[in-house]
Design an enzyme around this catalytic site. Structure first.
Site, short mmCIF file in Angstrom:
data_model
loop_
_atom_site.label_atom_id
_atom_site.label_comp_id
_atom_site.label_asym_id
_atom_site.label_seq_id
_atom_site.Cartn_x
_atom_site.Cartn_y
_atom_site.Cartn_z
CB CYS A 8 115.59 45.93 -46.29
SG CYS A 8 113.90 45.32 -46.13
CG ASN A 11 110.79 42.39 -42.76
OD1 ASN A 11 110.07 41.82 -41.95
ND2 ASN A 11 111.54 41.71 -43.58
CB CYS A 13 110.65 46.17 -50.87
SG CYS A 13 109.18 47.21 -50.93
NE ARG A 14 115.67 47.73 -49.76
CZ ARG A 14 116.31 48.72 -49.16
NH1 ARG A 14 117.48 49.09 -49.63
NH2 ARG A 14 115.78 49.31 -48.11
CB SER A 15 114.94 41.93 -45.93
OG SER A 15 113.80 42.44 -45.30
CG ASP A 125 113.70 51.60 -50.40
OD1 ASP A 125 112.82 50.86 -50.90
OD2 ASP A 125 113.55 52.23 -49.35
#
Ligand code: 4NP
Length: 158
Positions: A8, A11, A13-15, A125
């Site tokens: 993401c 690095n 939150c999402r990934s 995001d």
């Protein structure tokens, strides 16, 4: 062993959440040795930092512990991994514009391509939003990861 890198922007939150869910599902299916996932960001904003506290909280709510140290996508990652998985279109563009991309061994894919019911390919995001946004991202990543693991199991005969 099949190696996967979730990517993401920051690095945090999402990934890291994608990585945590993927490893949790793989272990549950007895594929923990064959499927190994890590994560990285295209930006250098959060190198060495733990995951966002909301990512840790959402994961924990669903029984997943996230231990994480932020890192940035590197040229070596394109050789090291079999799949590089982008969370959104902007990440995908950043990955394909990276100096490591022209010689990539890794296949670059979009996370939500593995969710056949997804109408939008982006995992949004959640950084500037509320906990609701993190829960929505969790549910999206869960669905997509189930599809991704099914794809990998078939493709690599696991
Ligand atoms: P991520 O979210 O890409 O899902 O980790 C973000 C985290 C931090 C920032 C942007 C996005 N930031 O601008 O610091």
């Amino acid at each position: 062993m099949v190696k996967i890198l979730f990517v993401c922007l920051g690095n945090i939150c999402r990934s890291p959440l994608a990585q945590g869910i993927f490893n949790h599902l793989a272990a549950k299916k007895g594929l923990g040795e064959q499927l190994v996932a890590r994560s990285a960001g295209t930006a250098d904003y959060h190198i060495g930092e733990p995951a966002d506290h909301r990512t840790i909280k959402i994961a924990r709510r669903h029984g997943i512990e996230i231990k994480h140290e932020g890192c940035q996508l590197s040229e070596d990652d394109f050789q090291e991994y079999d799949y590089i998985v982008a969370m959104d279109q902007s990440n995908y563009l950043n990955i394909t514009r990276h100096p490591g991309y022209p010689n990539s061994r890794a296949t670059v894919v979009m996370m939500r391509n593995f969710d056949t019911a997804a109408s939008d390919l982006n995992v949004p995001d959640p950084y500037f939003g509320s906990m609701d946004g993190f829960e929505r991202v969790y549910q999206m990543l869960l669905k997509a990861n189930e599809g991704f693991i099914a794809f990998l199991s078939e493709k690599h005969q696991l």
